[in-house]
Design an enzyme around this catalytic site. Structure first.
Site, PDB file in Angstrom:
ATOM      1  CG  ASP A 198      -2.197  -0.552   1.237  1.00  0.00           C
ATOM      2  OD1 ASP A 198      -2.284  -1.241  -0.042  1.00  0.00           O
ATOM      3  OD2 ASP A 198      -3.103  -0.633   2.054  1.00  0.00           O
TER       4      ASP A 198
ATOM      5  CG  ASP B 148      -3.461   3.095  -1.956  1.00  0.00           C
ATOM      6  OD1 ASP B 148      -4.543   2.629  -1.766  1.00  0.00           O
ATOM      7  OD2 ASP B 148      -2.866   3.560  -0.867  1.00  0.00           O
TER       8      ASP B 148
END
Length: 516
Positions: free
Chosen positions: A395, A438
């Site tokens: 992430d 993301d």
């Protein structure tokens, strides 16, 4: 083996070992090549230099092929194609391996398989950069494969492209390609002469002489060029010039074990001797050339010349019958060329269709923004995960803040930069995926210890990048969770373990890797 350089890929750290193997092959010292390859392969394996090891095996393959040990050469070729570390690289490098394999298959009589690999090489070269050593080397291999199938027009075009791959007219590689091109014209002319197309044969021989004299005038000469020129002289009836070249060069080539050039010189000598009525001596030279031949297409040339000589030395029905029978065989082979051209067109079409299907599949499994795999690709890979591999989940830290503070355009650029880093850390059988916002995943083919090192390297590269070049004040870090796949473990469980570790990294302060 011709005199074209055969280097096709960057070597590993012990490049000198591979260079020595290839240098011996280029010089025609094929038995010595095998000895050198034994030593080089053992050393590179011991040192863990797998790239140089592969290139040494490539040199071994060329030597085995030149010695007529085609089954052994084919085993190496198939290993190189199966070795995805070598494929998946520059298209011209992949094409060269395909063309080399095609040549071996064709000489083994497996024409269908060989033409399929020719078509694959052609398709790759259609989209490869057309300058430089890789393209040159791949085109030279394509030319040799086409020549082996007597697809002389394709071979002629390939050698022309070899010449054009280097802009400088005095380039070493360009001159090597020109010399090999003249040998192709010679072989083509010999076959045309055998099927009665003498005007076309003469035209090709004249072209060969013009090119060879040009390079001789430039001070560039090779034993191959001299041998081809000797045959051209003999075919044109210039016996004195033929005897001069052969007398100087043939003993040297025999002593050095350069059988490729020696075979052509024996042919030239036999033709010149026959022209002056020395039929017995001519037969001796053609027999010597026949003994040095390792390919069926080569042997047919000398068998034909022996039959022609026999009809002159022993005129009568028996020798004429043998010659006519041989001419009938040559005519049948010439007609087969038309079938092979059709087969090649069909093979090329199949390759195009396969490429189109692969392209459509790639589009369906690719993320539009980053070019990485998408969620569909992730689902495929997670369900096929196997023991020995690892899953890395990633992430981007505070990515929403990046979008809110700097704009979504900046956020997209950040994702693109991260994707490029992930892609650069993936080997041939590994894949990086963006499966939402993301969130990224990387399927690694190594165990947890090696995967941990890769993950830390990725994290440090992202952290150390100067993000202010995109926009002042921008910083980017990653949180990561890593899990190694266990034997028999369902993909869902592997994902859950990696995901739990990703959240551990986030709770511990972000910008770090959590693993077992």
């Amino acid at each position: 083996m011709n005199s074209l350089p055969v280097l096709v890929s960057p070597y590993g750290p012990y490049a000198g070992l591979a260079l020595h193997v290839h240098d011996l092959t280029i010089r025609g010292h094929h038995t010595e090549t095998l000895v050198a390859a034994d030593e080089a392969e053992a050393i590179t394996l011991m040192l863990g230099d797998h790239r140089t090891h592969r290139v040494c095996r490539l040199g071994r393959m060329y030597a085995l092929s030149a010695l007529g040990r085609l089954d052994e050469a084919l085993r190496i070729a198939e290993d190189l194609i199966a070795d995805q570390d070598m494929l998946g690289g520059p298209k011209a490098t992949d094409a060269k391996i395909m063309a080399d394999t095609a040549e071996i298959l064709i000489h083994l009589g497996r024409i269908d398989d060989g033409l399929h690999y020719v078509a694959r090489a052609m398709a790759l070269l259609d989209v490869a950069p057309r300058k430089g050593l890789r393209y040159f080397s791949a085109m030279s291999s394509l030319g040799k494969a086409a020549r082996g199938a007597e697809l002389f027009e394709l071979a002629d075009d390939a050698m022309r492209r070899c010449v054009e791959a280097f802009e400088s007219p005095d380039d070493l590689y360009r001159s090597a390609a020109e010399f090999t091109h003249t040998e192709l014209w010679l072989e083509w002319a010999l076959r045309l002469e055998q099927v009665g197309r003498t005007e076309e044969a003469t035209s090709l021989l004249d072209k060969s002489v013009a090119v060879l004299r040009f390079w001789t005038d430039q001070g560039v000469d090779t034993p191959l060029g001299a041998a081809v020129l000797a045959v051209c002289h003999a075919k044109a009836g210039r016996t004195a010039e033929t005897f001069a070249v052969v007398g100087e060069l043939l003993p040297r080539m025999r002593a050095a074990g350069q059988h490729h050039e020696a075979r052509l010189l024996h042919l030239a000598y036999g033709l010149a001797l026959r022209a002056v009525g020395e039929w017995r001596a001519a037969r001796r030279e053609f027999q010597a050339a026949l003994q040095l031949s390792v390919l069926r297409s080569q042997r047919l040339h000398y068998q034909y010349e022996l039959a022609v000589t026999a009809t002159l030395e022993f005129p009568g029905d028996a020798t004429r019958t043998v010659l006519e029978s041989l001419r009938g065989h040559v005519e049948a082979l010439w007609q087969l060329r038309l079938d092979r051209r059709t087969m090649l067109r069909q093979a090329y079409r199949r390759v195009e269709l396969e490429a189109a299907r692969s392209s459509a599949d790639l589009a369906a499994t690719s993320d539009a923004l980053t070019g990485l795999g998408n969620r569909r690709m992730f689902d495929r890979r997670i369900n096929a995960a196997a023991a020995g591999g690892s899953l890395l989940l990633i992430d981007v830290d505070h990515f929403k803040d990046i979008n809110d503070r700097f704009s979504h355009g900046v956020g997209d650029r950040v994702l693109g930069e991260i994707a490029a880093v992930l892609r650069s850390h993936c080997r041939h059988d590994e894949v990086a995926i963006r499966f939402g916002g993301d969130e990224f995943a990387v399927f690694l083919s190594v165990g947890e210890d090696d995967a941990r090192q890769i993950a830390e390297r990725i994290r440090r590269v992202i952290e150390a990048r100067d993000w202010s070049t995109i926009v002042p004040g921008l910083t980017v870090t990653l949180s990561m969770g890593l899990a190694a796949c266990r034997a028999g473990e369902p993909g869902r469980e592997l994902y859950d373990r990696a995901d739990a570790r990703l959240y551990t990294a986030k709770r511990a302060g972000r910008n770090q890797l959590a693993a077992a």
